[in-house]
Design a protein around this motif. Sequence first.
Motif, PDB file in Angstrom:
ATOM      1  N   ILE A 242      19.826  87.763  24.594  1.00  0.00           N
ATOM      2  CA  ILE A 242      20.082  87.416  23.181  1.00  0.00           C
ATOM      3  C   ILE A 242      21.562  87.298  22.838  1.00  0.00           C
ATOM      4  CG2 ILE A 242      17.941  88.579  22.513  1.00  0.00           C
ATOM      5  CD1 ILE A 242      19.897  90.569  20.951  1.00  0.00           C
ATOM      6  N   ALA A 243      22.437  87.850  23.692  1.00  0.00           N
ATOM      7  CA  ALA A 243      23.876  87.775  23.403  1.00  0.00           C
ATOM      8  C   ALA A 243      24.432  86.509  24.050  1.00  0.00           C
ATOM      9  CB  ALA A 243      24.591  89.007  23.953  1.00  0.00           C
ATOM     10  N   PRO A 244      24.867  85.530  23.250  1.00  0.00           N
ATOM     11  CA  PRO A 244      25.330  84.256  23.824  1.00  0.00           C
ATOM     12  C   PRO A 244      26.499  84.464  24.778  1.00  0.00           C
ATOM     13  CG  PRO A 244      25.157  84.126  21.426  1.00  0.00           C
ATOM     14  CD  PRO A 244      25.002  85.563  21.794  1.00  0.00           C
ATOM     15  N   GLN A 245      26.413  83.848  25.954  1.00  0.00           N
ATOM     16  CA  GLN A 245      27.508  83.919  26.933  1.00  0.00           C
ATOM     17  C   GLN A 245      28.330  82.626  26.933  1.00  0.00           C
ATOM     18  OE1 GLN A 245      27.892  86.878  28.476  1.00  0.00           O
ATOM     19  NE2 GLN A 245      26.066  87.529  27.365  1.00  0.00           N
ATOM     20  N   LYS A 246      27.724  81.541  26.458  1.00  0.00           N
ATOM     21  CA  LYS A 246      28.391  80.236  26.416  1.00  0.00           C
ATOM     22  C   LYS A 246      28.223  79.646  25.028  1.00  0.00           C
ATOM     23  CE  LYS A 246      27.229  79.298  31.254  1.00  0.00           C
ATOM     24  NZ  LYS A 246      26.318  78.566  32.124  1.00  0.00           N
ATOM     25  N   GLU A 247      28.873  78.496  24.819  1.00  0.00           N
ATOM     26  CA  GLU A 247      28.738  77.825  23.525  1.00  0.00           C
ATOM     27  C   GLU A 247      27.263  77.578  23.202  1.00  0.00           C
ATOM     28  OE1 GLU A 247      29.582  73.557  21.366  1.00  0.00           O
ATOM     29  OE2 GLU A 247      30.624  73.978  23.250  1.00  0.00           O
ATOM     30  N   TYR A 282      20.258  78.342  15.642  1.00  0.00           N
ATOM     31  CA  TYR A 282      21.473  78.725  16.353  1.00  0.00           C
ATOM     32  C   TYR A 282      21.257  80.119  16.956  1.00  0.00           C
ATOM     33  CZ  TYR A 282      23.615  74.904  13.708  1.00  0.00           C
ATOM     34  OH  TYR A 282      23.914  73.674  13.169  1.00  0.00           O
ATOM     35  N   THR A 283      20.818  80.150  18.213  1.00  0.00           N
ATOM     36  CA  THR A 283      20.648  81.417  18.930  1.00  0.00           C
ATOM     37  C   THR A 283      21.153  81.214  20.355  1.00  0.00           C
ATOM     38  OG1 THR A 283      18.402  80.802  19.614  1.00  0.00           O
ATOM     39  CG2 THR A 283      18.585  82.133  17.611  1.00  0.00           C
ATOM     40  N   ILE A 336      19.445  81.080   7.149  1.00  0.00           N
ATOM     41  CA  ILE A 336      18.695  82.342   7.161  1.00  0.00           C
ATOM     42  C   ILE A 336      19.159  83.089   8.411  1.00  0.00           C
ATOM     43  CG2 ILE A 336      16.412  83.426   7.264  1.00  0.00           C
ATOM     44  CD1 ILE A 336      16.988  81.893   4.644  1.00  0.00           C
ATOM     45  N   VAL A 337      19.814  84.229   8.207  1.00  0.00           N
ATOM     46  CA  VAL A 337      20.488  84.944   9.296  1.00  0.00           C
ATOM     47  C   VAL A 337      19.659  86.144   9.751  1.00  0.00           C
ATOM     48  CG1 VAL A 337      22.602  86.132   9.999  1.00  0.00           C
ATOM     49  CG2 VAL A 337      22.715  84.296   8.300  1.00  0.00           C
ATOM     50  N   PHE A 338      19.370  86.190  11.058  1.00  0.00           N
ATOM     51  CA  PHE A 338      18.689  87.331  11.664  1.00  0.00           C
ATOM     52  C   PHE A 338      19.778  88.156  12.354  1.00  0.00           C
ATOM     53  CE2 PHE A 338      15.851  83.766  11.366  1.00  0.00           C
ATOM     54  CZ  PHE A 338      14.642  84.302  10.947  1.00  0.00           C
ATOM     55  N   ALA A 339      20.107  89.312  11.789  1.00  0.00           N
ATOM     56  CA  ALA A 339      21.279  90.075  12.245  1.00  0.00           C
ATOM     57  C   ALA A 339      21.245  90.318  13.747  1.00  0.00           C
ATOM     58  CB  ALA A 339      21.367  91.409  11.492  1.00  0.00           C
ATOM     59  N   GLY A 340      22.280  89.857  14.439  1.00  0.00           N
ATOM     60  CA  GLY A 340      22.412  90.087  15.875  1.00  0.00           C
ATOM     61  C   GLY A 340      21.685  89.087  16.746  1.00  0.00           C
ATOM     62  N   LEU A 341      20.968  88.152  16.122  1.00  0.00           N
ATOM     63  CA  LEU A 341      20.167  87.205  16.896  1.00  0.00           C
ATOM     64  C   LEU A 341      20.629  85.771  16.677  1.00  0.00           C
ATOM     65  CD1 LEU A 341      17.762  87.468  18.816  1.00  0.00           C
ATOM     66  CD2 LEU A 341      16.245  87.039  16.881  1.00  0.00           C
ATOM     67  N   GLY A 342      21.081  85.458  15.465  1.00  0.00           N
ATOM     68  CA  GLY A 342      21.500  84.100  15.155  1.00  0.00           C
ATOM     69  C   GLY A 342      21.026  83.690  13.777  1.00  0.00           C
ATOM     70  N   TRP A 343      20.932  82.380  13.558  1.00  0.00           N
ATOM     71  CA  TRP A 343      20.511  81.922  12.240  1.00  0.00           C
ATOM     72  C   TRP A 343      19.772  80.593  12.341  1.00  0.00           C
ATOM     73  CZ3 TRP A 343      25.610  81.737  13.872  1.00  0.00           C
ATOM     74  CH2 TRP A 343      26.251  80.499  13.847  1.00  0.00           C
ATOM     75  N   ILE A 344      19.028  80.282  11.273  1.00  0.00           N
ATOM     76  CA  ILE A 344      18.320  79.009  11.158  1.00  0.00           C
ATOM     77  C   ILE A 344      18.811  78.324   9.893  1.00  0.00           C
ATOM     78  CG2 ILE A 344      16.074  77.889  10.809  1.00  0.00           C
ATOM     79  CD1 ILE A 344      14.800  80.124  12.464  1.00  0.00           C
ATOM     80  N   THR A 345      19.288  77.083  10.037  1.00  0.00           N
ATOM     81  CA  THR A 345      19.773  76.332   8.878  1.00  0.00           C
ATOM     82  C   THR A 345      18.611  75.560   8.250  1.00  0.00           C
ATOM     83  OG1 THR A 345      21.974  76.127   9.850  1.00  0.00           O
ATOM     84  CG2 THR A 345      21.432  74.608   8.065  1.00  0.00           C
ATOM     85  N   VAL A 346      18.414  75.822   6.941  1.00  0.00           N
ATOM     86  CA  VAL A 346      17.372  75.148   6.167  1.00  0.00           C
ATOM     87  C   VAL A 346      18.068  74.056   5.348  1.00  0.00           C
ATOM     88  CG1 VAL A 346      15.539  75.475   4.444  1.00  0.00           C
ATOM     89  CG2 VAL A 346      16.143  77.352   6.003  1.00  0.00           C
ATOM     90  N   THR A 347      17.638  72.806   5.534  1.00  0.00           N
ATOM     91  CA  THR A 347      18.382  71.697   4.918  1.00  0.00           C
ATOM     92  C   THR A 347      17.886  71.322   3.520  1.00  0.00           C
ATOM     93  OG1 THR A 347      16.964  70.231   6.217  1.00  0.00           O
ATOM     94  CG2 THR A 347      19.159  70.622   7.055  1.00  0.00           C
ATOM     95  N   ASN A 348      16.583  71.488   3.258  1.00  0.00           N
ATOM     96  CA  ASN A 348      16.005  71.024   1.988  1.00  0.00           C
ATOM     97  C   ASN A 348      15.397  72.173   1.189  1.00  0.00           C
ATOM     98  OD1 ASN A 348      16.606  68.267   2.441  1.00  0.00           O
ATOM     99  ND2 ASN A 348      14.848  68.100   3.821  1.00  0.00           N
ATOM    100  N   PRO A 349      15.208  71.971  -0.121  1.00  0.00           N
ATOM    101  CA  PRO A 349      14.605  73.022  -0.951  1.00  0.00           C
ATOM    102  C   PRO A 349      13.207  73.400  -0.457  1.00  0.00           C
ATOM    103  CG  PRO A 349      15.566  71.304  -2.334  1.00  0.00           C
ATOM    104  CD  PRO A 349      15.593  70.792  -0.928  1.00  0.00           C
ATOM    105  N   GLY A 350      12.836  74.653  -0.671  1.00  0.00           N
ATOM    106  CA  GLY A 350      11.512  75.122  -0.267  1.00  0.00           C
ATOM    107  C   GLY A 350      11.453  76.637  -0.286  1.00  0.00           C
TER     108      GLY A 350
END
Length: 369
Positions: A242-247, A282-283, A336-350
Amino acid sequence: MNEEWQCIGCGVHIQTSEPDQLGYTPKAAFERGVESGELYCQRCFRLRHYNDIQDVSLTDDDFLRLLNEIGTEDALIVNVVDIFDFNGSLIPGLHRFVGDNPVLLVGNKLDVLPKSLKPSKMIQWMRERAHEEGLRPIDVKLTSAKKASDIESLLETIETYRKGRDVYVVGVTNVGKSTLINQIIRQTAGVKEVITTSRFPGTTLDKIEIPLEDGHFLIDTPGIIHRHQMAHYLGKKDLKIIAPQKEIKPKTYQLNAEQTLFLGGLARFDYIQGERSSFTVYTANDLDLHRTKLEKATAFYEKHVGGLLQPPRPDEVAEFPELVRFEFSIKERTDIVFAGLGWITVTNPGVVAGWAPKGVDVIKRKALI
């Protein structure tokens, strides 16, 4: 373990049972040390022989004692945070402990962020979040502990702000602070002069002092365990996944309402209501993602966690906490950020929901990218 044995490097009480705790030394090394009269804890031994600092963790009480002590010193405080887990790597209430000392906020692991994220935007965002926590850093710096040129630049910045004083480096565990310090040791003159010491009265805080050219010191302090870090619930092998080592290579999904994404077995994202839309994850690149129908998601998780949905893996974690749900109404482009794991970008309302292990935060923020 007999409590009378102390490390001659840092004064910490020697113990042979808990490798992640202060004062650990393997039994064979303990016996050799007692025989020779040169008894070092493993952390000091590795520093002396390999110029390598290992991170150790303190209890909350020990860490508060350390912070209170720092507040009485005249020093520059370098607070290292993990850019990838900013909220999970902040030290709660740090601003109350540092007194009048200036704080340089250093975001580590710059190398794992997607190239599409501009550093200037990240610095501004970090400054705003720090202000929300009551911290007013004298400056914000991004760095990668893996890049020599970044370390040189960081050392120049530290030199600018320390004004002939000692420097204390503080941070929670898993932010890459030890890697950063090890690189500094390699780049700083007088590597052989590095000593280990414990100057705090009445306690065995394992501090490392790195001499600076003017007789002052850059002082590494042990990391505090942050209870809300995802890393707190995982074994070492799962942590590597879960810890990114590369881009990070973002993954985009087209989802309809009432679909679910699983981030391994560690977290879950529900798209509850809204038009068909794209969601960018983004994970770490090695973390497997699975899509399923919302109505079947809970049963799917119960059946497959630890198997198809991993980490967590049974041989790594004895008991993984239940997932807790956080619901969000989205009006604009949002992470939407999951602490220590990454995030998901939500583009539209919902309407969406994020699930994370009990005790780990799921928050929303204005989209970074």
